[in-house]
Motif scaffolding. Structure first.
Motif, PDB file in Angstrom:
ATOM      1  N   THR A 136      10.034   7.355   3.553  1.00 64.84           N
ATOM      2  CA  THR A 136       8.791   6.584   3.692  1.00 64.84           C
ATOM      3  C   THR A 136       8.395   6.669   5.159  1.00 64.84           C
ATOM      4  O   THR A 136       9.148   7.163   5.991  1.00 64.84           O
ATOM      5  CB  THR A 136       8.952   5.086   3.315  1.00 64.84           C
ATOM      6  OG1 THR A 136       9.840   4.483   4.246  1.00 64.84           O
ATOM      7  CG2 THR A 136       9.454   4.884   1.904  1.00 64.84           C
ATOM      8  N   ASP A 140      -3.610  -8.639   8.723  1.00 68.02           N
ATOM      9  CA  ASP A 140      -2.285  -8.781   9.317  1.00 68.02           C
ATOM     10  C   ASP A 140      -1.500  -9.872   8.568  1.00 68.02           C
ATOM     11  O   ASP A 140      -1.799 -11.059   8.695  1.00 68.02           O
ATOM     12  CB  ASP A 140      -2.443  -9.152  10.798  1.00 68.02           C
ATOM     13  CG  ASP A 140      -1.096  -9.311  11.478  1.00 68.02           C
ATOM     14  OD1 ASP A 140      -0.064  -9.026  10.842  1.00 68.02           O
ATOM     15  OD2 ASP A 140      -1.087  -9.735  12.653  1.00 68.02           O
ATOM     16  N   ALA A 141      -0.513  -9.431   7.799  1.00 73.54           N
ATOM     17  CA  ALA A 141       0.250 -10.370   6.970  1.00 73.54           C
ATOM     18  C   ALA A 141       0.994 -11.407   7.805  1.00 73.54           C
ATOM     19  O   ALA A 141       1.377 -12.461   7.298  1.00 73.54           O
ATOM     20  CB  ALA A 141       1.241  -9.601   6.102  1.00 73.54           C
ATOM     21  N   LYS A 159      18.020  -7.470   9.088  1.00 73.74           N
ATOM     22  CA  LYS A 159      18.272  -7.559   7.646  1.00 73.74           C
ATOM     23  C   LYS A 159      19.245  -8.697   7.326  1.00 73.74           C
ATOM     24  O   LYS A 159      19.163  -9.320   6.274  1.00 73.74           O
ATOM     25  CB  LYS A 159      18.797  -6.222   7.106  1.00 73.74           C
ATOM     26  CG  LYS A 159      17.767  -5.104   7.157  1.00 73.74           C
ATOM     27  CD  LYS A 159      16.525  -5.425   6.344  1.00 73.74           C
ATOM     28  CE  LYS A 159      15.520  -4.302   6.302  1.00 73.74           C
ATOM     29  NZ  LYS A 159      14.240  -4.684   5.690  1.00 73.74           N
ATOM     30  N   VAL A 178      15.055   6.459   0.884  1.00 75.18           N
ATOM     31  CA  VAL A 178      13.985   7.353   0.421  1.00 75.18           C
ATOM     32  C   VAL A 178      13.162   7.742   1.646  1.00 75.18           C
ATOM     33  O   VAL A 178      13.314   7.154   2.715  1.00 75.18           O
ATOM     34  CB  VAL A 178      13.060   6.660  -0.619  1.00 75.18           C
ATOM     35  CG1 VAL A 178      13.779   6.396  -1.928  1.00 75.18           C
ATOM     36  CG2 VAL A 178      12.463   5.377  -0.057  1.00 75.18           C
ATOM     37  N   TYR A 198       8.016   1.131  -0.986  1.00 74.07           N
ATOM     38  CA  TYR A 198       8.573   0.238  -2.005  1.00 74.07           C
ATOM     39  C   TYR A 198       7.583  -0.808  -2.496  1.00 74.07           C
ATOM     40  O   TYR A 198       7.599  -1.193  -3.661  1.00 74.07           O
ATOM     41  CB  TYR A 198       9.836  -0.437  -1.463  1.00 74.07           C
ATOM     42  CG  TYR A 198      11.046   0.458  -1.605  1.00 74.07           C
ATOM     43  CD1 TYR A 198      11.515   0.799  -2.863  1.00 74.07           C
ATOM     44  CD2 TYR A 198      11.690   0.984  -0.499  1.00 74.07           C
ATOM     45  CE1 TYR A 198      12.603   1.638  -3.016  1.00 74.07           C
ATOM     46  CE2 TYR A 198      12.782   1.821  -0.641  1.00 74.07           C
ATOM     47  CZ  TYR A 198      13.234   2.146  -1.911  1.00 74.07           C
ATOM     48  OH  TYR A 198      14.301   2.979  -2.069  1.00 74.07           O
ATOM     49  N   GLU A 211      -4.100  -1.428   6.447  1.00 70.94           N
ATOM     50  CA  GLU A 211      -4.476  -0.024   6.417  1.00 70.94           C
ATOM     51  C   GLU A 211      -5.904   0.110   6.916  1.00 70.94           C
ATOM     52  O   GLU A 211      -6.663  -0.843   6.867  1.00 70.94           O
ATOM     53  CB  GLU A 211      -4.374   0.508   4.973  1.00 70.94           C
ATOM     54  CG  GLU A 211      -3.011   0.343   4.321  1.00 70.94           C
ATOM     55  CD  GLU A 211      -1.930   1.241   4.930  1.00 70.94           C
ATOM     56  OE1 GLU A 211      -2.279   2.165   5.685  1.00 70.94           O
ATOM     57  OE2 GLU A 211      -0.736   1.008   4.644  1.00 70.94           O
ATOM     58  N   SER A 233       0.785  -1.241   0.000  1.00 72.81           N
ATOM     59  CA  SER A 233       0.000   0.000   0.000  1.00 72.81           C
ATOM     60  C   SER A 233       0.816   1.289   0.000  1.00 72.81           C
ATOM     61  O   SER A 233       0.273   2.354  -0.316  1.00 72.81           O
ATOM     62  CB  SER A 233      -0.923  -0.001   1.220  1.00 72.81           C
ATOM     63  OG  SER A 233      -0.152  -0.128   2.396  1.00 72.81           O
ATOM     64  N   THR A 234       2.065   1.241   0.397  1.00 71.14           N
ATOM     65  CA  THR A 234       2.896   2.462   0.450  1.00 71.14           C
ATOM     66  C   THR A 234       4.342   2.090   0.081  1.00 71.14           C
ATOM     67  O   THR A 234       4.676   0.904  -0.041  1.00 71.14           O
ATOM     68  CB  THR A 234       2.914   3.084   1.878  1.00 71.14           C
ATOM     69  OG1 THR A 234       3.328   2.090   2.803  1.00 71.14           O
ATOM     70  CG2 THR A 234       1.555   3.620   2.301  1.00 71.14           C
TER      71      THR A 234
HETATM   72  P1  NAD Z   1       6.334   1.503   4.286  1.00 68.75           P
HETATM   73  O1  NAD Z   1       6.070   1.856   5.696  1.00 68.75           O
HETATM   74  O2  NAD Z   1       6.123   2.560   3.242  1.00 68.75           O
HETATM   75  O3  NAD Z   1       5.408   0.244   3.843  1.00 68.75           O
HETATM   76  C1  NAD Z   1       5.155  -0.825   4.679  1.00 68.75           C
HETATM   77  C2  NAD Z   1       4.049  -1.687   4.121  1.00 68.75           C
HETATM   78  O4  NAD Z   1       3.848  -2.779   5.039  1.00 68.75           O
HETATM   79  C3  NAD Z   1       2.683  -0.992   3.987  1.00 68.75           C
HETATM   80  O5  NAD Z   1       2.031  -1.450   2.828  1.00 68.75           O
HETATM   81  C4  NAD Z   1       1.917  -1.477   5.220  1.00 68.75           C
HETATM   82  O6  NAD Z   1       0.490  -1.503   5.076  1.00 68.75           O
HETATM   83  C5  NAD Z   1       2.450  -2.897   5.304  1.00 68.75           C
HETATM   84  N1  NAD Z   1       2.304  -3.501   6.636  1.00 68.75           N
HETATM   85  C6  NAD Z   1       2.860  -3.121   7.812  1.00 68.75           C
HETATM   86  N2  NAD Z   1       2.486  -3.979   8.790  1.00 68.75           N
HETATM   87  C7  NAD Z   1       1.694  -4.918   8.204  1.00 68.75           C
HETATM   88  C8  NAD Z   1       1.030  -6.081   8.665  1.00 68.75           C
HETATM   89  N3  NAD Z   1       1.087  -6.465   9.947  1.00 68.75           N
HETATM   90  N4  NAD Z   1       0.287  -6.786   7.777  1.00 68.75           N
HETATM   91  C9  NAD Z   1       0.184  -6.411   6.471  1.00 68.75           C
HETATM   92  N5  NAD Z   1       0.829  -5.341   5.972  1.00 68.75           N
HETATM   93  C10 NAD Z   1       1.569  -4.607   6.832  1.00 68.75           C
HETATM   94  O7  NAD Z   1       7.789   0.898   4.259  1.00 68.75           O
HETATM   95  P2  NAD Z   1       9.007   0.931   3.204  1.00 68.75           P
HETATM   96  O8  NAD Z   1       9.963   1.980   3.628  1.00 68.75           O
HETATM   97  O9  NAD Z   1       8.510   0.886   1.796  1.00 68.75           O
HETATM   98  O10 NAD Z   1       9.698  -0.456   3.570  1.00 68.75           O
HETATM   99  C11 NAD Z   1       9.468  -1.652   2.842  1.00 68.75           C
HETATM  100  C12 NAD Z   1      10.761  -2.445   2.850  1.00 68.75           C
HETATM  101  O11 NAD Z   1      11.780  -1.700   2.164  1.00 68.75           O
HETATM  102  C13 NAD Z   1      11.307  -2.721   4.264  1.00 68.75           C
HETATM  103  O12 NAD Z   1      11.871  -4.002   4.275  1.00 68.75           O
HETATM  104  C14 NAD Z   1      12.407  -1.666   4.405  1.00 68.75           C
HETATM  105  O13 NAD Z   1      13.394  -2.038   5.327  1.00 68.75           O
HETATM  106  C15 NAD Z   1      12.936  -1.636   2.981  1.00 68.75           C
HETATM  107  N6  NAD Z   1      13.743  -0.442   2.636  1.00 68.75           N
HETATM  108  C16 NAD Z   1      13.317   0.819   2.926  1.00 68.75           C
HETATM  109  C17 NAD Z   1      14.144   1.904   2.616  1.00 68.75           C
HETATM  110  C18 NAD Z   1      13.719   3.321   2.908  1.00 68.75           C
HETATM  111  O14 NAD Z   1      14.556   4.244   2.794  1.00 68.75           O
HETATM  112  N7  NAD Z   1      12.473   3.547   3.265  1.00 68.75           N
HETATM  113  C19 NAD Z   1      15.377   1.702   1.963  1.00 68.75           C
HETATM  114  C20 NAD Z   1      15.752   0.406   1.650  1.00 68.75           C
HETATM  115  C21 NAD Z   1      14.928  -0.666   1.994  1.00 68.75           C
END
Ligand code: NAD
Length: 394
Positions: A273, A110-111, A242, A271, A52, A74, A49-50
């Motif tokens: 987020t 809840d995934a 990680k 990025v 990556y 969400e 939903s948000t």
């Molecule tokens: P984000 O917060 O934008 O997205 C998280 C997603 O997980 C959302 O869709 C949310 O609804 C879902 N979610 C959370 N808890 C949940 C649950 N219990 N059940 C179902 N869905 C659930 O996060 P992001 O920053 O896009 O992170 C995604 C991945 O990318 C992570 O592994 C993060 O470590 C990695 N990452 C992030 C960055 C950065 O700079 N943000 C950089 C590199 C890697």
């Protein structure tokens, strides 16, 4: 009602439905401006939903023409409280995907639970038969494991306390963040939540149910980043988690041998987020690296990377991995010339030059944009209906 941003700490408690929809439309337009990718046909995105996960789903659907199932956590609007940004993003994605004739359904649940896994498997069996791509992109503060124990994830250093320059998310000024070293229980909790165990459980459940295609690919996301954040990130609790994700990729590769499947960890760029704004020092680093990368013309957000990942790293004759088998979308961020300039700025940044030597404005505009604010073509003075339905919600 007229929706305005309400910031609490590093979170915005409101979201703008039309701003979120425009964000999704902009990402779709970006992907459609690129060449079609011969890649996934049926993809499951966990954390869709948000951030990556959303961008991967958009790149899969509009870049590869894939049918997609998304899983996210969400909530809808309630009374005068807006829905979450991820809710509005999902509604917008479903609308655009079905307009173009792509199958797209979303599960809100809840995934980490067995129930959501089973619901997803039932949906794949009923509608798609199988999937060829499974993306695991969760960022969560806690997880209840199948045995009923709830773990929390913390962002802390390991071994010794951490003090660093950072940006105060309330005042936007330069500040000092101090974080105490994690306890053993906190390290274990973070690995349980953000490590690879649940990714393995998903792949085992999908594999046992026979819904993975021959040659299926699965991805999880990681981050490495610069030396200045290593103590709080790579060498801290989240870095341990990680590492567990990388170990899990190896285990999953073992699980997928029979179907010639493959698990990859993609190391993505920093990025803005919802997850990353909570990490001390990271907003400051991000503001600096944004400025450096924008000046060099190599800045990317989630969608540019996820489009590039599918087009240039995965769906190519020989997937482009590093010596540890990882896909590196942080290749531009980690370039020597970029990191040298970031270190130089990191050392000289102070209250007086903060907005000059960093892209603080870019950081904040990305932050507000996450929640649908400050997006071009949106009339923020207009009344909007905050009760947006998601079509094909399962
Ligand atoms: P984000 O917060 O934008 O997205 C998280 C997603 O997980 C959302 O869709 C949310 O609804 C879902 N979610 C959370 N808890 C949940 C649950 N219990 N059940 C179902 N869905 C659930 O996060 P992001 O920053 O896009 O992170 C995604 C991945 O990318 C992570 O592994 C993060 O470590 C990695 N990452 C992030 C960055 C950065 O700079 N943000 C950089 C590199 C890697």
């Amino acid at each position: 009602m007229v929706v305005e941003p309400k910031i609490r700490g590093f979170i915005c408690t409101t979201a703008h439905p039309e701003g979120c929809a425009q964000n999704v439309a902009n990402q779709v337009a970006y992907v459609k401006s690129k060449k079609e990718i011969k890649g996934t046909r049926r993809a499951l995105i966990i954390g869709s939903s948000t951030g990556y996960g959303l961008s991967t789903r958009i790149a899969a659907a509009f870049g590869c023409g894939a049918d997609t199932i998304g899983v996210a956590f969400e909530r809808p609007a309630a009374g005068s409280r807006t829905a979450t940004a991820g809710w509005y993003n999902t509604a917008a994605f479903q609308k655009l995907a079905s307009r173009e004739g792509f199958y797209a359904k979303s599960i809100m649940g809840d995934a980490f639970s067995d129930e959501t896994k089973q619901k997803t498997i039932d949906l794949i069996k009923k509608d798609l038969g199988s999937v060829d791509l499974v993306v695991y992109s969760l960022a969560a503060p806690r997880r209840t494991t199948p045995d009923g124990v709830t773990y929390s994830s913390v962002i802390k250093p390991i071994g010794s306390d951490y003090t660093s320059k950072t940006i105060d998310m309330r005042t936007h000024a330069l500040a000092t963040a101090s974080v105490e070293a994690a306890t053993e229980a906190e390290i274990e909790g973070t690995i349980k939540v953000m490590g690879g165990e649940d990714w393995q459980l998903w792949i085992k459940a999908l594999s046992d149910a026979g819904v993975l295609d021959k040659g299926a690919i699965t991805l999880a996301y990681s981050y490495i980043g610069p030396k200045v954040t290593h103590a709080i990130y790579t060498e801290g609790t989240i870095g341990r988690a990680k590492k567990d994700v990388e170990d899990s990729a190896n285990k999953i590769n073992g699980m997928l041998t029979a179907i010639c499947g493959k698990a990859y960890v993609a190391v993505n760029k920093a990025v803005v987020t919802q997850a990353s704004s909570a990490i001390p020092a990271v907003p400051l680093y991000t503001s600096i690296v944004f400025k450096v990368m924008k000046e060099k013309g190599i800045h990317e957000d989630c969608i540019e990377q996820m489009q590039r990942m599918l087009a240039e790293k995965i769906y190519v004759s020989s997937p482009a991995t590093d010596e540890c088998g990882r896909l590196r979308l942080d290749d531009l961020e980690m370039r020597d010339d970029v990191q040298q300039e970031v270190s130089r700025v990191w050392d000289i940044v102070n209250d007086g030059n903060l907005s000059k030597v960093t892209d603080l404005d870019g950081y904040w505009s990305d932050f507000y944009r996450l929640f649908g604010f400050g997006v071009d073509k949106v009339d923020y003075a207009a009344d909007v209906d905050i009760e947006t339905e998601i079509a094909d919600l399962v």
